[in-house]
Write a protein that holds these residues in place. Structure first.
Motif, PDB file in Angstrom:
ATOM      1  N   ARG A   5       0.875  -1.166   0.000  1.00  0.00           N
ATOM      2  CA  ARG A   5       0.000   0.000   0.000  1.00  0.00           C
ATOM      3  C   ARG A   5       0.923   1.230   0.000  1.00  0.00           C
ATOM      4  N   ILE A   6       0.855   1.955  -1.100  1.00  0.00           N
ATOM      5  CA  ILE A   6       1.745   3.106  -1.291  1.00  0.00           C
ATOM      6  C   ILE A   6       0.943   4.379  -1.077  1.00  0.00           C
ATOM      7  N   ALA A   7       1.498   5.328  -0.326  1.00  0.00           N
ATOM      8  CA  ALA A   7       0.826   6.628  -0.169  1.00  0.00           C
ATOM      9  C   ALA A   7       1.763   7.728  -0.633  1.00  0.00           C
ATOM     10  N   ALA A   8       1.236   8.630  -1.461  1.00  0.00           N
ATOM     11  CA  ALA A   8       2.004   9.817  -1.870  1.00  0.00           C
ATOM     12  C   ALA A   8       1.291  11.035  -1.294  1.00  0.00           C
ATOM     13  N   PHE A   9       1.929  11.688  -0.337  1.00  0.00           N
ATOM     14  CA  PHE A   9       1.393  12.923   0.263  1.00  0.00           C
ATOM     15  C   PHE A   9       2.093  14.090  -0.425  1.00  0.00           C
ATOM     16  N   MET A  10       1.368  14.777  -1.285  1.00  0.00           N
ATOM     17  CA  MET A  10       1.985  15.828  -2.088  1.00  0.00           C
ATOM     18  C   MET A  10       1.371  17.183  -1.741  1.00  0.00           C
ATOM     19  N   PRO A  11       2.154  18.256  -1.874  1.00  0.00           N
ATOM     20  CA  PRO A  11       1.650  19.556  -1.425  1.00  0.00           C
ATOM     21  C   PRO A  11       0.539  20.135  -2.301  1.00  0.00           C
ATOM     22  N   HIS A  12       0.759  20.285  -3.586  1.00  0.00           N
ATOM     23  CA  HIS A  12      -0.194  20.997  -4.456  1.00  0.00           C
ATOM     24  C   HIS A  12      -0.804  20.048  -5.495  1.00  0.00           C
ATOM     25  N   PRO A  13      -1.877  20.510  -6.145  1.00  0.00           N
ATOM     26  CA  PRO A  13      -2.585  19.615  -7.084  1.00  0.00           C
ATOM     27  C   PRO A  13      -1.734  19.079  -8.238  1.00  0.00           C
ATOM     28  N   ASP A  14      -0.667  19.780  -8.652  1.00  0.00           N
ATOM     29  CA  ASP A  14       0.119  19.302  -9.795  1.00  0.00           C
ATOM     30  C   ASP A  14       1.428  18.621  -9.394  1.00  0.00           C
ATOM     31  N   ASP A  15       1.656  18.409  -8.106  1.00  0.00           N
ATOM     32  CA  ASP A  15       2.975  17.921  -7.688  1.00  0.00           C
ATOM     33  C   ASP A  15       3.158  16.419  -7.838  1.00  0.00           C
ATOM     34  N   MET A  16       2.111  15.641  -7.681  1.00  0.00           N
ATOM     35  CA  MET A  16       2.261  14.190  -7.778  1.00  0.00           C
ATOM     36  C   MET A  16       2.890  13.810  -9.113  1.00  0.00           C
ATOM     37  N   GLU A  17       2.328  14.355 -10.198  1.00  0.00           N
ATOM     38  CA  GLU A  17       2.757  13.943 -11.537  1.00  0.00           C
ATOM     39  C   GLU A  17       4.232  14.257 -11.776  1.00  0.00           C
ATOM     40  N   GLY A  18       4.633  15.480 -11.454  1.00  0.00           N
ATOM     41  CA  GLY A  18       6.003  15.898 -11.740  1.00  0.00           C
ATOM     42  C   GLY A  18       7.030  15.224 -10.849  1.00  0.00           C
ATOM     43  N   HIS A  19       6.693  15.020  -9.587  1.00  0.00           N
ATOM     44  CA  HIS A  19       7.698  14.515  -8.643  1.00  0.00           C
ATOM     45  C   HIS A  19       7.765  12.988  -8.609  1.00  0.00           C
ATOM     46  N   VAL A  20       6.607  12.324  -8.606  1.00  0.00           N
ATOM     47  CA  VAL A  20       6.606  10.862  -8.376  1.00  0.00           C
ATOM     48  C   VAL A  20       5.727  10.100  -9.367  1.00  0.00           C
ATOM     49  N   GLY A  21       5.252  10.776 -10.421  1.00  0.00           N
ATOM     50  CA  GLY A  21       4.276  10.173 -11.339  1.00  0.00           C
ATOM     51  C   GLY A  21       4.749   8.871 -11.967  1.00  0.00           C
ATOM     52  N   GLY A  22       5.990   8.823 -12.418  1.00  0.00           N
ATOM     53  CA  GLY A  22       6.512   7.619 -13.070  1.00  0.00           C
ATOM     54  C   GLY A  22       6.596   6.448 -12.110  1.00  0.00           C
ATOM     55  N   THR A  23       7.041   6.721 -10.892  1.00  0.00           N
ATOM     56  CA  THR A  23       7.169   5.662  -9.878  1.00  0.00           C
ATOM     57  C   THR A  23       5.795   5.111  -9.501  1.00  0.00           C
ATOM     58  N   LEU A  24       4.820   5.995  -9.326  1.00  0.00           N
ATOM     59  CA  LEU A  24       3.471   5.523  -8.963  1.00  0.00           C
ATOM     60  C   LEU A  24       2.863   4.696 -10.093  1.00  0.00           C
ATOM     61  N   LEU A  25       3.084   5.125 -11.327  1.00  0.00           N
ATOM     62  CA  LEU A  25       2.607   4.323 -12.470  1.00  0.00           C
ATOM     63  C   LEU A  25       3.193   2.918 -12.427  1.00  0.00           C
ATOM     64  N   LYS A  26       4.466   2.851 -12.119  1.00  0.00           N
ATOM     65  CA  LYS A  26       5.146   1.557 -12.089  1.00  0.00           C
ATOM     66  C   LYS A  26       4.584   0.670 -10.978  1.00  0.00           C
ATOM     67  N   TYR A  27       4.339   1.265  -9.808  1.00  0.00           N
ATOM     68  CA  TYR A  27       3.716   0.494  -8.718  1.00  0.00           C
ATOM     69  C   TYR A  27       2.362  -0.072  -9.163  1.00  0.00           C
ATOM     70  N   VAL A  28       1.542   0.783  -9.791  1.00  0.00           N
ATOM     71  CA  VAL A  28       0.210   0.338 -10.227  1.00  0.00           C
ATOM     72  C   VAL A  28       0.348  -0.798 -11.239  1.00  0.00           C
ATOM     73  N   GLN A  29       1.276  -0.647 -12.183  1.00  0.00           N
ATOM     74  CA  GLN A  29       1.477  -1.678 -13.205  1.00  0.00           C
ATOM     75  C   GLN A  29       1.931  -3.000 -12.579  1.00  0.00           C
ATOM     76  N   GLN A  30       2.583  -2.925 -11.428  1.00  0.00           N
ATOM     77  CA  GLN A  30       3.046  -4.139 -10.749  1.00  0.00           C
ATOM     78  C   GLN A  30       2.021  -4.664  -9.741  1.00  0.00           C
ATOM     79  N   GLY A  31       0.811  -4.058  -9.745  1.00  0.00           N
ATOM     80  CA  GLY A  31      -0.285  -4.599  -8.943  1.00  0.00           C
ATOM     81  C   GLY A  31      -0.377  -4.085  -7.520  1.00  0.00           C
ATOM     82  N   HIS A  32       0.399  -3.052  -7.183  1.00  0.00           N
ATOM     83  CA  HIS A  32       0.332  -2.493  -5.830  1.00  0.00           C
ATOM     84  C   HIS A  32      -0.802  -1.471  -5.748  1.00  0.00           C
ATOM     85  N   HIS A  33      -1.215  -1.170  -4.515  1.00  0.00           N
ATOM     86  CA  HIS A  33      -2.290  -0.185  -4.320  1.00  0.00           C
ATOM     87  C   HIS A  33      -1.675   1.183  -4.031  1.00  0.00           C
ATOM     88  N   VAL A  34      -2.136   2.197  -4.743  1.00  0.00           N
ATOM     89  CA  VAL A  34      -1.575   3.552  -4.588  1.00  0.00           C
ATOM     90  C   VAL A  34      -2.667   4.513  -4.114  1.00  0.00           C
TER      91      VAL A  34
END
Ligand code: ZN
Length: 236
Positions: A5-34
């Motif tokens: 179970r992965i949690a990304a706590f990001m400050p502003h509405p556009d920060d997830m994508e720029g800072h951790v977007g690729g990593t979260l995509l990879k987690y989802v593709q590997q079947g983890h919960h984000v």
């Protein structure tokens, strides 16, 4: 790897994508919960906006953009609705963040760096550290200033989608944004010193007790720095 179970706590509405977007995509593709948590409401973020919008309309617009961005992960973000520039390490914000942390109960947490450029970015970083006993990874800073990664996640296969995700934040995009995201992730990819890794996201881990095993919580097949043992006579 067990499902995390992965949690990304990001400050502003556009920060997830720029800072951790690729990593979260990879987690989802590997079947983890984000889970993605957006702490501040985005009302003061500059960008391309019609002049006569109220702050309530700006907040609503930025939520719509964040929902579109996170839809590439197959999820809807949680919004904590803290006013921009009022995200601080105080009791009220602490209660809001810890309630969300306890609800998600993550195995691993991502947030912005305590050295990042924006006060809201530094504040959510502190709040996450103070409310999480799960390992915490800090994302690369804005344009990589004052940041040397401990770990890299290869996002070569996810990079194109990451750019599309960030592109959903039409009201926040400034000229040159694609070049910045390309350059930062390409630089981190080059630092992996492997030809097949074109793009990467860099992370530092908060070195609490037992932190050395935290690497195992990153997505599978992430890049591990090679230990080079070279005989003295062959150096240089
Ligand atoms: Zn931000």
């Amino acid at each position: 790897m067990r499902k995390l179970r992965i949690a990304a706590f990001m400050p502003h509405p556009d920060d997830m994508e720029g800072h951790v977007g690729g990593t979260l995509l990879k987690y989802v593709q590997q079947g983890h919960h984000v889970d993605v948590v957006v702490a501040a409401d985005g009302r003061r973020g500059r960008g391309i906006l019609p002049e006569d919008l109220t702050w309530q309309e700006i907040v609503a617009l930025r939520k719509e953009e964040a929902i579109r961005g996170a839809s590439y992960l197959g999820i809807t973000p949680t919004f904590l609705d803290i006013e921009d520039h009022r995200l601080v390490d105080d009791r009220e914000c602490y209660e809001t963040v810890i309630n969300e942390m306890e609800r998600i109960n993550p195995d691993v947490v991502f947030t912005t760096s305590p050295d990042d450029y924006h006060n809201d970015h530094r504040a959510i970083s502190r709040l996450v550290l103070n409310t999480s006993w799960a390992p915490v990874f800090f994302a690369d800073t804005k344009v990589s200033v004052n940041f040397i990664p401990d770990f890299y996640v290869d996002i070569t296969q996810q990079f194109e989608t990451k750019v599309k995700m960030l592109g959903e934040h039409v009201s926040q995009l400034k000229p040159g944004w694609e070049e910045i995201i390309h350059t930062v992730n390409r630089l981190r990819g080059m630092q992996c010193m492997k030809e097949e890794i074109k793009y990467a996201e860099g992370y530092k881990v908060f070195k609490r007790l037992s932190w050395v095993k935290a690497y195992e919580l990153l997505p599978e097949d992430s890049f591990e720095v090679n230990t080079q043992i070279v005989p003295t006579t062959e150096r240089n």
